[in-house]
Design an enzyme around this catalytic site. Structure first.
Site, PDB file in Angstrom:
ATOM      1  N   GLU A  80       0.715  -1.167   0.081  1.00 24.54           N
ATOM      2  CA  GLU A  80       0.089  -0.122  -0.162  1.00 24.54           C
ATOM      3  C   GLU A  80       0.751   1.251   0.092  1.00 24.54           C
ATOM      4  O   GLU A  80       0.408   2.257  -0.597  1.00 24.54           O
ATOM      5  CB  GLU A  80      -1.164   0.053   0.949  1.00 24.54           C
ATOM      6  CG  GLU A  80      -1.739  -1.330   1.191  1.00 24.54           C
ATOM      7  CD  GLU A  80      -1.001  -2.265   1.844  1.00 24.54           C
ATOM      8  OE1 GLU A  80      -2.049  -3.244   1.303  1.00 24.54           O
ATOM      9  OE2 GLU A  80      -0.853  -2.311   2.003  1.00 24.54           O
ATOM     10  N   HIS A 107       9.909  15.096  10.452  1.00 20.89           N
ATOM     11  CA  HIS A 107      11.365  15.242   9.476  1.00 20.89           C
ATOM     12  C   HIS A 107      10.855  14.808   7.833  1.00 20.89           C
ATOM     13  O   HIS A 107      11.998  15.554   6.927  1.00 20.89           O
ATOM     14  CB  HIS A 107      12.534  13.818   9.113  1.00 20.89           C
ATOM     15  CG  HIS A 107      13.261  14.168  10.903  1.00 20.89           C
ATOM     16  ND1 HIS A 107      14.329  13.202  11.709  1.00 20.89           N
ATOM     17  CD2 HIS A 107      13.176  15.427  12.299  1.00 20.89           C
ATOM     18  CE1 HIS A 107      14.485  13.981  12.783  1.00 20.89           C
ATOM     19  NE2 HIS A 107      13.928  14.492  12.651  1.00 20.89           N
TER      20      HIS A 107
END
Length: 158
Positions: A80, A107
Site C-alpha cells: 500500500e 522530518h
C-alpha cells in the site's frame, strides 16, 4: 478545529475492519473522512487502485490549500505504501511504532501513513495514526532541503 482536517483512507481486504474502526474514531475527533475503498470484503481485491486514488486525493486537496493527509492499510502496509508513493507529491511512510509515526511527520513531512493491519492490534493502529495526524512538520532547513530534492526529481522526470 474551525475547518475540519481531511483524511483520505484506503485499504485492502486485510485492513477493511480496521479501516471502519479508524474512520469512526477520526470522525469522532472531528475529521472529514473520505473512504476510497474497498466498501465490501473481497479476499481477492487489488489494493493499488484504492491506495492510488486516496493518494491522488491527498495531493489534490493539498494543492488546493486544504489540510489533508492520507492513510493506507494492508496486511503489512508495504504494498500500500509502494502504491501510494507512485503518486507525484506523495511521501508515504510505513509506520510501525511511535518513533516512526512522529519522525515521518517531523522530518519527512509525510502526507500519507501506511500501516499493516496484521502487524498491530486495532487500538495500537489508532494510536499510531493519531500521533501521525497530530504531529507537525518541523520545517527545519535540512528537512525542507531534502524534501525539495525529492520534489525536484519528480518534476524533472515528468
Amino acid at each position: 478545529m474551525s475547518t475540519p482536517r481531511i483524511v483520505h483512507i484506503a485499504t485492502d481486504h486485510a485492513g477493511l475492519d480496521a479501516s471502519h474502526a479508524i474512520q469512526e474514531h477520526l470522525r469522532e475527533r472531528g475529521f472529514e473522512v473520505h473512504d476510497h475503498g474497498p466498501q465490501t470484503y473481497d479476499p481477492q481485491d487489488d489494493y493499488p487502485a484504492f491506495c492510488i486514488h486516496a493518494a491522488q486525493a491527498v495531493v489534490a486537496d493539498q494543492q488546493a490549500g486544504k489540510d489533508a493527509l492520507g492513510i493506507v492499510l494492508g496486511g503489512s502496509g508495504n504494498g500500500e505504501q509502494i502504491a501510494a508513493n507512485k503518486v507525484d507529491g506523495v511521501r508515504a511512510a510505513l509506520v510501525w511504532n511511535e518513533s516512526t509515526a512522529l519522525l515521518a511527520r517531523q522530518h519527512n513531512d509525510a502526507n500519507v501513513v501506511a500501516l499493516g493491519a496484521r502487524q498491530h492490534p486495532e487500538e495500537e493502529m489508532i494510536h499510531l495514526i493519531d500521533l501521525f495526524l497530530d504531529e507537525p512538520f518541523s520545517n527545519e532547513e535540512r528537512h525542507v532541503r531534502r524534501i525539495g530534492q525529492i520534489s525536484q526529481f519528480e518534476a524533472d522526470r515528468a
